[in-house]
Design a protein around this motif. Structure first.
Motif, PDB file in Angstrom:
ATOM      1  N   LEU A 129      11.830  -4.761   5.772  1.00  0.00           N
ATOM      2  CA  LEU A 129      11.242  -3.550   5.182  1.00  0.00           C
ATOM      3  C   LEU A 129      12.292  -2.724   4.447  1.00  0.00           C
ATOM      4  O   LEU A 129      12.035  -2.204   3.354  1.00  0.00           O
ATOM      5  CB  LEU A 129      10.564  -2.709   6.273  1.00  0.00           C
ATOM      6  CG  LEU A 129       9.967  -1.370   5.841  1.00  0.00           C
ATOM      7  CD1 LEU A 129       8.923  -1.547   4.745  1.00  0.00           C
ATOM      8  CD2 LEU A 129       9.375  -0.649   7.054  1.00  0.00           C
ATOM      9  N   SER A 133      12.214  -1.886   0.472  1.00  0.00           N
ATOM     10  CA  SER A 133      12.249  -0.481   0.079  1.00  0.00           C
ATOM     11  C   SER A 133      13.421  -0.205  -0.858  1.00  0.00           C
ATOM     12  O   SER A 133      13.273   0.472  -1.874  1.00  0.00           O
ATOM     13  CB  SER A 133      12.346   0.374   1.344  1.00  0.00           C
ATOM     14  OG  SER A 133      12.281   1.729   1.048  1.00  0.00           O
ATOM     15  N   LYS A 134      14.585  -0.742  -0.526  1.00  0.00           N
ATOM     16  CA  LYS A 134      15.784  -0.534  -1.351  1.00  0.00           C
ATOM     17  C   LYS A 134      15.619  -1.104  -2.760  1.00  0.00           C
ATOM     18  O   LYS A 134      16.076  -0.520  -3.738  1.00  0.00           O
ATOM     19  CB  LYS A 134      16.989  -1.185  -0.671  1.00  0.00           C
ATOM     20  CG  LYS A 134      18.264  -1.053  -1.470  1.00  0.00           C
ATOM     21  CD  LYS A 134      19.440  -1.710  -0.784  1.00  0.00           C
ATOM     22  CE  LYS A 134      20.681  -1.568  -1.654  1.00  0.00           C
ATOM     23  NZ  LYS A 134      21.856  -2.132  -1.024  1.00  0.00           N
ATOM     24  N   LEU A 138       7.179  -2.397  -3.966  1.00  0.00           N
ATOM     25  CA  LEU A 138       6.119  -1.558  -3.418  1.00  0.00           C
ATOM     26  C   LEU A 138       5.048  -2.351  -2.666  1.00  0.00           C
ATOM     27  O   LEU A 138       4.630  -1.956  -1.582  1.00  0.00           O
ATOM     28  CB  LEU A 138       5.472  -0.716  -4.525  1.00  0.00           C
ATOM     29  CG  LEU A 138       4.381   0.240  -4.060  1.00  0.00           C
ATOM     30  CD1 LEU A 138       4.948   1.253  -3.066  1.00  0.00           C
ATOM     31  CD2 LEU A 138       3.761   0.944  -5.251  1.00  0.00           C
ATOM     32  N   VAL A 141       6.480  -3.381   0.597  1.00  0.00           N
ATOM     33  CA  VAL A 141       6.653  -2.199   1.451  1.00  0.00           C
ATOM     34  C   VAL A 141       5.312  -1.806   2.052  1.00  0.00           C
ATOM     35  O   VAL A 141       5.194  -1.607   3.263  1.00  0.00           O
ATOM     36  CB  VAL A 141       7.281  -1.017   0.672  1.00  0.00           C
ATOM     37  CG1 VAL A 141       7.195   0.280   1.476  1.00  0.00           C
ATOM     38  CG2 VAL A 141       8.726  -1.322   0.308  1.00  0.00           C
ATOM     39  N   ILE A 145       4.839  -1.972   6.082  1.00  0.00           N
ATOM     40  CA  ILE A 145       4.677  -0.712   6.802  1.00  0.00           C
ATOM     41  C   ILE A 145       3.679  -0.877   7.946  1.00  0.00           C
ATOM     42  O   ILE A 145       3.833  -0.289   9.005  1.00  0.00           O
ATOM     43  CB  ILE A 145       4.218   0.421   5.847  1.00  0.00           C
ATOM     44  CG1 ILE A 145       5.394   0.930   5.035  1.00  0.00           C
ATOM     45  CG2 ILE A 145       3.603   1.573   6.613  1.00  0.00           C
ATOM     46  CD1 ILE A 145       5.000   1.935   3.970  1.00  0.00           C
ATOM     47  N   TYR A 160      14.059   2.969   6.628  1.00  0.00           N
ATOM     48  CA  TYR A 160      13.629   2.369   5.359  1.00  0.00           C
ATOM     49  C   TYR A 160      13.392   3.384   4.253  1.00  0.00           C
ATOM     50  O   TYR A 160      13.546   3.059   3.067  1.00  0.00           O
ATOM     51  CB  TYR A 160      12.401   1.473   5.571  1.00  0.00           C
ATOM     52  CG  TYR A 160      11.080   2.196   5.564  1.00  0.00           C
ATOM     53  CD1 TYR A 160      10.271   2.200   4.432  1.00  0.00           C
ATOM     54  CD2 TYR A 160      10.616   2.859   6.695  1.00  0.00           C
ATOM     55  CE1 TYR A 160       9.049   2.851   4.427  1.00  0.00           C
ATOM     56  CE2 TYR A 160       9.404   3.499   6.702  1.00  0.00           C
ATOM     57  CZ  TYR A 160       8.624   3.500   5.568  1.00  0.00           C
ATOM     58  OH  TYR A 160       7.419   4.138   5.551  1.00  0.00           O
ATOM     59  N   LEU A 161      13.024   4.613   4.579  1.00  0.00           N
ATOM     60  CA  LEU A 161      12.815   5.623   3.548  1.00  0.00           C
ATOM     61  C   LEU A 161      14.135   6.198   3.052  1.00  0.00           C
ATOM     62  O   LEU A 161      14.266   6.558   1.889  1.00  0.00           O
ATOM     63  CB  LEU A 161      11.911   6.749   4.070  1.00  0.00           C
ATOM     64  CG  LEU A 161      10.460   6.328   4.269  1.00  0.00           C
ATOM     65  CD1 LEU A 161       9.681   7.436   4.954  1.00  0.00           C
ATOM     66  CD2 LEU A 161       9.815   5.955   2.949  1.00  0.00           C
ATOM     67  N   ALA A 164      15.336   3.828   0.471  1.00  0.00           N
ATOM     68  CA  ALA A 164      14.370   3.521  -0.593  1.00  0.00           C
ATOM     69  C   ALA A 164      14.888   3.928  -1.964  1.00  0.00           C
ATOM     70  O   ALA A 164      15.567   4.948  -2.106  1.00  0.00           O
ATOM     71  CB  ALA A 164      13.046   4.236  -0.316  1.00  0.00           C
ATOM     72  N   ILE A 168      10.029   3.992  -5.026  1.00  0.00           N
ATOM     73  CA  ILE A 168       9.327   3.948  -3.738  1.00  0.00           C
ATOM     74  C   ILE A 168       9.145   5.364  -3.204  1.00  0.00           C
ATOM     75  O   ILE A 168       8.055   5.743  -2.754  1.00  0.00           O
ATOM     76  CB  ILE A 168      10.104   3.088  -2.709  1.00  0.00           C
ATOM     77  CG1 ILE A 168      10.164   1.624  -3.146  1.00  0.00           C
ATOM     78  CG2 ILE A 168       9.500   3.226  -1.306  1.00  0.00           C
ATOM     79  CD1 ILE A 168       8.867   0.868  -3.093  1.00  0.00           C
ATOM     80  N   LYS A 169      10.184   6.174  -3.267  1.00  0.00           N
ATOM     81  CA  LYS A 169      10.093   7.561  -2.792  1.00  0.00           C
ATOM     82  C   LYS A 169       9.043   8.340  -3.572  1.00  0.00           C
ATOM     83  O   LYS A 169       8.279   9.121  -3.004  1.00  0.00           O
ATOM     84  CB  LYS A 169      11.457   8.253  -2.878  1.00  0.00           C
ATOM     85  CG  LYS A 169      12.437   7.744  -1.835  1.00  0.00           C
ATOM     86  CD  LYS A 169      13.763   8.458  -1.915  1.00  0.00           C
ATOM     87  CE  LYS A 169      14.696   7.955  -0.820  1.00  0.00           C
ATOM     88  NZ  LYS A 169      15.958   8.669  -0.777  1.00  0.00           N
ATOM     89  N   TYR A 190       3.692   7.774   7.454  1.00  0.00           N
ATOM     90  CA  TYR A 190       3.743   6.562   6.659  1.00  0.00           C
ATOM     91  C   TYR A 190       3.430   5.258   7.394  1.00  0.00           C
ATOM     92  O   TYR A 190       3.273   4.232   6.766  1.00  0.00           O
ATOM     93  CB  TYR A 190       5.134   6.403   6.038  1.00  0.00           C
ATOM     94  CG  TYR A 190       5.474   7.522   5.104  1.00  0.00           C
ATOM     95  CD1 TYR A 190       4.858   7.623   3.881  1.00  0.00           C
ATOM     96  CD2 TYR A 190       6.402   8.483   5.458  1.00  0.00           C
ATOM     97  CE1 TYR A 190       5.168   8.656   3.012  1.00  0.00           C
ATOM     98  CE2 TYR A 190       6.721   9.514   4.612  1.00  0.00           C
ATOM     99  CZ  TYR A 190       6.103   9.598   3.396  1.00  0.00           C
ATOM    100  OH  TYR A 190       6.400  10.613   2.538  1.00  0.00           O
TER     101      TYR A 190
END
Length: 198
Positions: A129, A133-134, A138, A141, A145, A160-161, A164, A168-169, A190
């Protein structure tokens, strides 16, 4: 040269028919070949390998449980028992992690359907994940999730956020790109309710 002497990983991107034949005939497929197939988005050839692992020849001298373990488990570099599908390469990444990095959603789903661990930690403690994310994957992800432990942190203490990329953010509605999110807010906002962050 016998068929077992040909390094399959060196010809993966050549002829699929030749590689498929060699995979079907070769008794042992190393992790390097398996991971290269994932990196090259070769889902049909990955299926040949996984099927081969599941259908090892019958040996009446060992128990059914041990037969199943021999076909699906192996040892990692540290000597730990691990599912063959989750073995890592010299950079501490598994086939699943590469599929997340490159955005191969079909391979991610196939590996998960066949028992790959969605929470496995690899390079720098990154999970699949975190890699998805990095690298801004999408669709992956969104899929992961719902089945991954979103509370896991890497070796630097990031979830993971935190790792990101901006796209993604943005999609997840995180306004401040430098915002450090508390694990509880991740769990509530999330993720699936199956993983409660502490």
């Amino acid at each position: 040269v016998s068929k077992s002497d040909i390094p399959i990983n060196t010809i993966v991107n050549k002829s699929k028919e030749i590689v498929k034949y060699l995979l079907e005939k070769k008794s042992n497929v190393d992790q390097e070949t398996f991971i290269k197939l994932a990196k090259e988005n070769q889902l049909d050839l990955l299926k040949v390998v996984v099927e081969k692992w599941e259908n090892t020849p019958e040996d009446d001298t060992i128990s059914p449980l041990l037969k199943k373990m021999n076909s699906t488990y192996g040892f990692d570099k540290k000597g730990q028992l691990i599912r063959k599908i989750d073995r890592i390469d010299e950079t501490n990444k598994s086939a699943m992690m590469y599929a997340c990095i490159f955005g191969y959603e079909d391979i991610v789903k196939y590996l998960l359907e066949n028992g790959s661990n969605p929470n496995q930690k690899g390079e720098l403690g990154f999970t699949p994940l975190m890699f998805a994310s990095k690298y801004g994957r999408l669709e992956i992800v969104n899929f992961l999730i719902n089945i991954s432990n979103v509370c896991l942190k890497n070796n630097m203490g990031h979830n993971y956020l935190d790792v990101a990329n901006d796209s993604i953010k943005e999609v997840l509605g995180i306004k401040d790109k430098k915002e450090v999110l508390e694990p509880q807010s991740i769990s509530e906002k999330y993720s699936n309710p199956g993983f409660a962050c502490e």
